[in-house]
Design a protein around this motif. Structure first.
Motif, short mmCIF file in Angstrom:
data_model
loop_
_atom_site.label_atom_id
_atom_site.label_comp_id
_atom_site.label_asym_id
_atom_site.label_seq_id
_atom_site.Cartn_x
_atom_site.Cartn_y
_atom_site.Cartn_z
N LEU A 9 0.83 -1.21 0.00
CA LEU A 9 0.00 0.00 0.00
C LEU A 9 0.86 1.26 0.00
O LEU A 9 0.46 2.29 -0.53
CB LEU A 9 -0.94 0.00 1.21
CG LEU A 9 -2.00 -1.10 1.23
CD1 LEU A 9 -2.79 -1.04 2.53
CD2 LEU A 9 -2.92 -1.02 0.03
N THR A 11 4.11 1.40 -1.27
CA THR A 11 5.04 1.48 -2.40
C THR A 11 4.40 1.27 -3.77
O THR A 11 4.97 1.66 -4.78
CB THR A 11 6.16 0.44 -2.27
OG1 THR A 11 5.59 -0.87 -2.37
CG2 THR A 11 6.93 0.60 -0.98
N SER A 12 3.25 0.61 -3.80
CA SER A 12 2.60 0.21 -5.05
C SER A 12 3.55 -0.62 -5.92
O SER A 12 3.52 -0.54 -7.15
CB SER A 12 2.11 1.43 -5.84
OG SER A 12 1.14 2.13 -5.11
N SER A 13 4.38 -1.41 -5.27
CA SER A 13 5.35 -2.23 -5.99
C SER A 13 5.64 -3.51 -5.22
O SER A 13 6.01 -3.45 -4.04
CB SER A 13 6.66 -1.45 -6.17
OG SER A 13 7.70 -2.29 -6.58
N SER A 17 8.27 -3.61 -2.12
CA SER A 17 7.71 -4.13 -0.87
C SER A 17 8.55 -5.29 -0.35
O SER A 17 8.89 -5.35 0.83
CB SER A 17 6.27 -4.60 -1.08
OG SER A 17 5.45 -3.52 -1.46
N LEU A 44 -3.14 -4.65 -7.26
CA LEU A 44 -2.19 -3.82 -8.00
C LEU A 44 -2.38 -4.12 -9.48
O LEU A 44 -2.38 -5.29 -9.88
CB LEU A 44 -0.77 -4.18 -7.56
CG LEU A 44 0.38 -3.27 -7.91
CD1 LEU A 44 0.21 -1.91 -7.26
CD2 LEU A 44 1.69 -3.89 -7.45
N TYR A 51 2.31 0.80 -12.31
CA TYR A 51 1.39 0.05 -11.46
C TYR A 51 0.66 0.99 -10.51
O TYR A 51 1.26 1.92 -9.97
CB TYR A 51 2.14 -1.01 -10.65
CG TYR A 51 2.53 -2.20 -11.49
CD1 TYR A 51 1.63 -3.23 -11.71
CD2 TYR A 51 3.78 -2.28 -12.07
CE1 TYR A 51 1.97 -4.33 -12.48
CE2 TYR A 51 4.14 -3.38 -12.85
CZ TYR A 51 3.22 -4.39 -13.04
OH TYR A 51 3.56 -5.47 -13.81
N VAL A 52 -0.62 0.71 -10.30
CA VAL A 52 -1.42 1.48 -9.35
C VAL A 52 -2.25 0.52 -8.51
O VAL A 52 -2.57 -0.59 -8.94
CB VAL A 52 -2.34 2.51 -10.04
CG1 VAL A 52 -1.55 3.57 -10.78
CG2 VAL A 52 -3.32 1.83 -10.97
N LEU A 53 -2.59 0.97 -7.33
CA LEU A 53 -3.43 0.18 -6.44
C LEU A 53 -4.86 0.18 -6.97
O LEU A 53 -5.33 1.18 -7.51
CB LEU A 53 -3.41 0.76 -5.03
CG LEU A 53 -2.05 0.76 -4.33
CD1 LEU A 53 -2.14 1.53 -3.01
CD2 LEU A 53 -1.56 -0.65 -4.08
N GLU A 58 -6.78 0.63 -2.19
CA GLU A 58 -6.79 2.00 -1.64
C GLU A 58 -7.72 2.09 -0.44
O GLU A 58 -7.41 2.77 0.54
CB GLU A 58 -7.22 3.01 -2.71
CG GLU A 58 -6.15 3.33 -3.72
CD GLU A 58 -5.01 4.18 -3.19
OE1 GLU A 58 -5.06 4.65 -2.02
OE2 GLU A 58 -4.05 4.38 -3.94
N ARG A 61 -6.19 1.01 2.97
CA ARG A 61 -5.10 1.78 3.56
C ARG A 61 -5.42 2.33 4.95
O ARG A 61 -4.63 2.13 5.89
CB ARG A 61 -4.66 2.90 2.62
CG ARG A 61 -3.41 3.62 3.09
CD ARG A 61 -3.11 4.84 2.25
NE ARG A 61 -3.07 4.59 0.83
CZ ARG A 61 -1.96 4.29 0.15
NH1 ARG A 61 -0.81 4.18 0.78
NH2 ARG A 61 -2.01 4.10 -1.15
#
Length: 93
Positions: A9, A11-13, A17, A44, A51-53, A58, A61
């Protein structure tokens, strides 16, 4: 898995992570797969901007951040040793 979810959440990676948590890429990917199974959501997704959540990720979070804060606070409370109230007798040599 909760630590991986929080890192994801933030890093979106998956790679970043995993690095934050000291996980190999395969271990991070396996954990991500488990999280996707648990939430029945990709969490993701790739877009033209990277990349996006997902909306579900979201929405997690605030709850994940609050839970992590409570765990951290509980850890701090336990970390303070007070010899005057300790039930254990300590002897200095």
């Amino acid at each position: 898995m909760p630590r991986m979810l929080r890192a994801l959440l933030n890093t979106s990676s998956v790679t970043k992570s995993g690095e934050q948590l000291g996980l190999s890429q395969p271990a991070a990917s396996r954990t991500m797969s488990k999280l996707r199974d648990v939430f029945k959501d990709p969490l993701l997704v790739r877009t033209s901007k990277g990349y996006v959540l997902t909306p579900l990720a979201e929405s997690l979070r605030p709850s994940i951040d609050a839970a992590a804060g409570r765990v951290f606070a509980a850890t701090l409370r336990r970390a303070h040793f007070k010899p005057s109230i300790s039930p254990v007798q300590h002897r200095l040599w």
